[in-house]
Design a protein around this motif. Structure first.
Motif, PDB file in Angstrom:
ATOM      1  N   THR A 266      -4.274  -4.594  -1.150  1.00 48.01           N
ATOM      2  CA  THR A 266      -2.830  -4.763  -0.964  1.00 48.01           C
ATOM      3  C   THR A 266      -2.502  -5.260   0.445  1.00 48.01           C
ATOM      4  OG1 THR A 266      -2.580  -2.417  -0.399  1.00 48.01           O
ATOM      5  CG2 THR A 266      -2.206  -3.053  -2.713  1.00 48.01           C
TER       6      THR A 266
ATOM      7  N   GLY B 240       0.812  -1.214   0.000  1.00 45.94           N
ATOM      8  CA  GLY B 240       0.000   0.000   0.000  1.00 45.94           C
ATOM      9  C   GLY B 240       0.844   1.261   0.000  1.00 45.94           C
TER      10      GLY B 240
ATOM     11  N   THR C 253      -5.250   6.794  -1.560  1.00 44.73           N
ATOM     12  CA  THR C 253      -6.435   7.142  -0.770  1.00 44.73           C
ATOM     13  C   THR C 253      -7.622   6.239  -1.082  1.00 44.73           C
ATOM     14  OG1 THR C 253      -7.073   8.781  -2.423  1.00 44.73           O
ATOM     15  CG2 THR C 253      -5.741   9.547  -0.552  1.00 44.73           C
ATOM     16  N   ASP C 254      -7.463   5.314  -2.002  1.00 45.97           N
ATOM     17  CA  ASP C 254      -8.537   4.388  -2.384  1.00 45.97           C
ATOM     18  C   ASP C 254      -8.621   3.266  -1.352  1.00 45.97           C
ATOM     19  OD1 ASP C 254     -10.370   2.751  -3.584  1.00 45.97           O
ATOM     20  OD2 ASP C 254      -9.194   2.390  -5.401  1.00 45.97           O
ATOM     21  N   GLY C 255      -9.741   3.175  -0.634  1.00 42.24           N
ATOM     22  CA  GLY C 255      -9.917   2.179   0.423  1.00 42.24           C
ATOM     23  C   GLY C 255      -9.850   0.754  -0.091  1.00 42.24           C
ATOM     24  N   PHE C 256     -10.460   0.488  -1.259  1.00 45.51           N
ATOM     25  CA  PHE C 256     -10.430  -0.869  -1.815  1.00 45.51           C
ATOM     26  C   PHE C 256      -9.004  -1.286  -2.160  1.00 45.51           C
ATOM     27  CE2 PHE C 256     -10.336  -3.671  -5.508  1.00 45.51           C
ATOM     28  CZ  PHE C 256     -10.960  -4.790  -4.976  1.00 45.51           C
ATOM     29  N   ALA C 257      -8.249  -0.403  -2.800  1.00 42.56           N
ATOM     30  CA  ALA C 257      -6.875  -0.725  -3.190  1.00 42.56           C
ATOM     31  C   ALA C 257      -6.019  -0.999  -1.954  1.00 42.56           C
ATOM     32  CB  ALA C 257      -6.273   0.405  -4.013  1.00 42.56           C
ATOM     33  N   LEU C 258      -6.217  -0.212  -0.890  1.00 41.65           N
ATOM     34  CA  LEU C 258      -5.435  -0.422   0.333  1.00 41.65           C
ATOM     35  C   LEU C 258      -5.801  -1.740   1.010  1.00 41.65           C
ATOM     36  CD1 LEU C 258      -5.355   3.198   1.798  1.00 41.65           C
ATOM     37  CD2 LEU C 258      -3.513   1.959   0.641  1.00 41.65           C
ATOM     38  N   ARG C 259      -7.110  -2.073   1.045  1.00 43.63           N
ATOM     39  CA  ARG C 259      -7.530  -3.362   1.627  1.00 43.63           C
ATOM     40  C   ARG C 259      -6.992  -4.528   0.792  1.00 43.63           C
ATOM     41  NH1 ARG C 259     -12.264  -0.571   1.924  1.00 43.63           N
ATOM     42  NH2 ARG C 259     -13.197  -1.804   0.243  1.00 43.63           N
TER      43      ARG C 259
ATOM     44  N   MET D 138      -2.553   8.350  -6.667  1.00 42.99           N
ATOM     45  CA  MET D 138      -3.980   8.289  -6.975  1.00 42.99           C
ATOM     46  C   MET D 138      -4.659   7.071  -6.326  1.00 42.99           C
ATOM     47  SD  MET D 138      -3.892   7.219 -10.997  1.00 42.99           S
ATOM     48  CE  MET D 138      -5.565   6.708 -11.196  1.00 42.99           C
ATOM     49  N   TYR D 139      -3.887   5.995  -5.975  1.00 45.16           N
ATOM     50  CA  TYR D 139      -4.469   4.826  -5.302  1.00 45.16           C
ATOM     51  C   TYR D 139      -4.236   4.851  -3.793  1.00 45.16           C
ATOM     52  CZ  TYR D 139      -4.796   2.820  -9.969  1.00 45.16           C
ATOM     53  OH  TYR D 139      -5.107   2.603 -11.285  1.00 45.16           O
TER      54      TYR D 139
END
Length: 177
Positions: A32, A15, A24-30, A21-22
């Motif tokens: 990863t 993460g 702050t994206d909650g889905f991308a952080l979850r 741009m990713y």
């Protein structure tokens, strides 16, 4: 057996490596974070690879595989410290294989028994070409083991180390009258 280790943090969280741009994206952080949980044991193994290749530190199941790399013959009944010592000394034992010193060291390491080797009569030769071979076979090599010992185990170790063309005889001196 290597696998996911619950609670093992990743030294390199994915993460934190995402583009802005990713980040702050909650889905991308979850997503990863889930990958971090899977990859953390792999990264930990790779970070500690020298310890896996050291027979004194390698995990038990990896030690058996490491033994195949150096052609170390391990008895599953041996305790772990002895198996680790045999794998650690495998190259030196291979170098001495077929010699009296190698046989004595292998008996000492494998069975913790002091031993000595009384070699056969030596070499036979002739100055005349095409001379027939001698009729009498060479005297056997005598392996003397001191202390109480299991004859079958001693003979098995001697047979695994003694050259094929040499006849070895085991004598056990238990020191009891």
């Amino acid at each position: 057996m290597r696998g996911a280790v619950p609670g093992l943090p990743s030294r390199h969280p994915l993460g934190e490596m995402l583009p802005a741009m990713y980040a702050t994206d909650g889905f991308a952080l979850r997503f990863t974070t889930g990958l971090d949980a899977v990859l953390s044991s792999l990264l930990s193994t790779m970070d500690n690879l020298p310890a896996y290749l050291d027979p004194t530190l390698a995990p038990e199941d990896f030690l058996d595989w490491l033994a195949t790399w150096v052609s170390a013959e391990l008895d599953p009944a041996w305790p772990a410290p002895l198996r680790r010592a045999v794998v650690g000394r495998a190259i030196a034992l291979h170098r001495q294989r077929g010699t009296a010193a190698g046989l004595v060291e292998r008996l000492s390491l494998s069975l913790n028994l002091p031993a000595s080797v009384v070699d056969g009569p030596g070499v036979r030769w002739s100055t005349t070409p095409d001379t027939a071979l001698p009729d009498t076979p060479a005297d056997p090599v005598v392996v003397r083991v001191r202390g109480p010992a299991d004859r079958a185990r001693v003979e098995a170790v001697v047979a695994s180390v003694c050259p094929v063309h040499v006849t070895c005889v085991v004598e056990i001196e238990d020191g009891q009258p």
